[in-house]
Design an enzyme around this catalytic site. Structure first.
Site, PDB file in Angstrom:
ATOM      1  N   LYS A  48       0.857  -1.180   0.000  1.00 21.18           N
ATOM      2  CA  LYS A  48       0.000   0.000   0.000  1.00 21.18           C
ATOM      3  C   LYS A  48       0.894   1.231   0.000  1.00 21.18           C
ATOM      4  O   LYS A  48       1.943   1.252   0.655  1.00 21.18           O
ATOM      5  CB  LYS A  48      -0.873  -0.029   1.257  1.00 21.18           C
ATOM      6  CG  LYS A  48      -1.882   1.098   1.401  1.00 21.18           C
ATOM      7  CD  LYS A  48      -2.672   0.872   2.680  1.00 21.18           C
ATOM      8  CE  LYS A  48      -3.772   1.902   2.878  1.00 21.18           C
ATOM      9  NZ  LYS A  48      -4.568   1.607   4.101  1.00 21.18           N
TER      10      LYS A  48
ATOM     11  N   SER B 214      -9.177   1.368   3.297  1.00 16.70           N
ATOM     12  CA  SER B 214      -8.477   2.208   2.328  1.00 16.70           C
ATOM     13  C   SER B 214      -7.444   1.465   1.495  1.00 16.70           C
ATOM     14  O   SER B 214      -6.911   1.997   0.528  1.00 16.70           O
ATOM     15  CB  SER B 214      -7.786   3.355   3.068  1.00 16.70           C
ATOM     16  OG  SER B 214      -6.855   2.858   4.027  1.00 16.70           O
TER      17      SER B 214
ATOM     18  N   SER C 133      -9.329  -1.130   7.282  1.00 14.65           N
ATOM     19  CA  SER C 133      -8.800  -0.976   5.926  1.00 14.65           C
ATOM     20  C   SER C 133      -8.113  -2.194   5.341  1.00 14.65           C
ATOM     21  O   SER C 133      -7.741  -2.182   4.172  1.00 14.65           O
ATOM     22  CB  SER C 133      -7.844   0.222   5.876  1.00 14.65           C
ATOM     23  OG  SER C 133      -8.561   1.419   6.053  1.00 14.65           O
TER      24      SER C 133
END
Length: 458
Positions: A82, A161, A185
């Site tokens: 990420k 996210s 997330s």
């Protein structure tokens, strides 16, 4: 799932075994992975491809493997990060245009360095919600990756996210990817995309070199095709030997909370969860349905003092929010929610933290050392993208609903694993969340590993 947009899933450990046997070459695997990512041609899936790094790391892995000196069972296996994790000589964007011109990282984040030491091959940074501040996964700057279980003409959200990490694994482009989890997330996009998502206990890994959202709530996690891979990657990130605890499904009580987590849940989600629960019951699991008071306590804390995540996120971005040019470059929905965190009084933040500490102690007492919570990861399946892009009120409502069940775990310092357990509306995946008190990660992973074959439908 749109089969034309996916690859056949290969687990990290299976790839590692093929690499060590000589049936597969690390350099060939890296090139195949990079080619598959390019062929996917999906906006928002990656913010950056690290082809030169991947090729260099794969070359080194190939040499080690040919010499019989594998760094770990994962030597030569691809992984993606990420875009919150520092990669040496790369800019960490946190999914934001605001950070795109900041200086590149001088070194890998410690967890990145740990997987490099284990021989894993970094292929790039995955897309995400700007500054990790939403559970939906929408990003107007870099694009929103489409949930691969939905069609191109009616795309559904990936969840956030850590959106790109989950989608890349769900599409079979990667065997594993790394995300962060502050309010869900990792677990949310894992549930929406029908894969395994492990959220570790807060503090299990060093957080240096990881761009923060809310430091008292931030944790890291692994996306994978199965729990065995999550166990292996977790061990590699801790520079430890992968060991499975002896705890099994029959050794713990699975507590189904009857408060909060089923409120306004879609019938298809409840049905998939209940069918999975019936399979666990048939397999000999001890299941109890009861009120879990700390969940109500968390909602009361938020209602009384405001969300701690917003207050802590504002502190990270206060200087940025004071610059109109930087605010103008942000996703307006993210900027407004960050700014709202600045309106939470210091006294409320202190009261929230004190109340949280008491609730964590209560949860530990109520749950005890031999029980784990089980409930739907998210009370609904992934919603359609387009209505959320145009309707601010719907966006806020969907974001709150999406984050509700998982945020409870962050506030109460739980670790958790989301397992795919069936399909709900429109054939979209449903997640089955198993959570344990913080620090019981080894037991949690052992139970999840045993449970996943029962929980998965079909």
């Amino acid at each position: 799932m749109d089969e034309s947009r996916t690859q056949s899933p290969r687990t990290a450990l299976a790839l590692g075994a093929a690499l060590q046997s000589g049936a597969l070459d690390a350099e060939v695997l890296a090139e195949q992975t990079l080619a598959a990512i390019a062929a996917a041609d999906m906006p928002g899936l990656f913010t950056r491809i690290s082809a030169a790094r991947a090729q260099a790391e794969a070359k080194a892995a190939s040499a080690r493997l040919r010499a019989g000196r594998a760094a770990s069972p994962l030597d030569g296996v691809p992984v993606a990060w990420k875009d919150l994790f520092d990669l040496e000589s790369e800019v960490t964007t946190a999914g934001s245009r605001v950070l795109a011109s900041t200086p590149p990282a001088q070194a890998d984040a410690p967890v990145v360095a740990a997987l490099k030491s284990a021989g894993m091959v970094t292929v790039g940074c995955t897309g995400m919600t700007e500054f990790a501040f939403s559970g939906l996964g929408l990003n107007p700057h870099y694009g929103t990756p489409r949930n691969p279980w939905s069609s191109a003409d009616a795309p559904r959200i990936p969840g956030g996210s850590s959106s790109g990490s989950a989608v890349a694994v769900a599409m079979g482009l990667l065997p594993a990817a790394i995300g962060t989890d502050t309010g869900g997330s990792v677990r949310i996009p894992a549930a929406f995309n029908g894969i395994v998502g492990y959220k570790a206990t807060h503090g299990r890994y060093p957080m240096d070199g990881v761009f923060p959202l809310a430091q008292s709530l931030d944790s890291l996690g692994v996306f994978a095709h199965d729990v065995a891979d999550a166990i292996a990657v977790d061990a590699a990130m801790r520079d430890a030997i992968a060991q499975t605890a002896e705890t099994g499904v029959k050794d713990v009580t699975l507590v189904v909370p009857v408060n909060v987590v089923f409120d306004n849940a879609e019938p298809g989600v409840v049905d998939a969860f209940e069918r999975a629960l019936q399979r666990l019951d048939a397999a000999g699991a001890t299941i109890e349905r009861r009120v879990f008071p700390p969940f109500d306590g968390v909602l009361e804390l938020v209602a009384r003092h405001g969300p701690l995540v917003a207050a802590e996120a504002y502190q990270v971005h206060a200087a940025r929010l004071a610059d109109p040019r930087e605010v103008a470059a942000m996703d307006p929905r993210v900027a407004s929610r960050l700014a709202a965190g600045g309106k939470i009084a210091a006294a409320d933040v202190a009261a929230f933290r004190a109340g949280r500490k008491a609730l964590v102690a209560e949860a530990r007492t109520v749950l005890g050392p031999r029980a784990m919570l089980v409930h739907p990861t998210v009370p609904h399946v992934a919603p359609l993208v387009r209505p959320l892009e145009t309707d601010d009120a719907l966006y806020l409502k969907a974001n709150a609903s999406t984050l509700r069940n998982t945020t409870l775990g962050n506030i109460l310092e739980l670790c958790g694993v989301s397992l795919p357990c069936g399909r709900g509306e429109a054939g979209m995946p449903v997640g089955f969340l198993i959570s344990a008190m913080g620090g019981l990660d080894a037991d949690l992973l052992a139970v999840a590993r045993e449970a996943e074959g029962v929980v998965r439908e079909g």
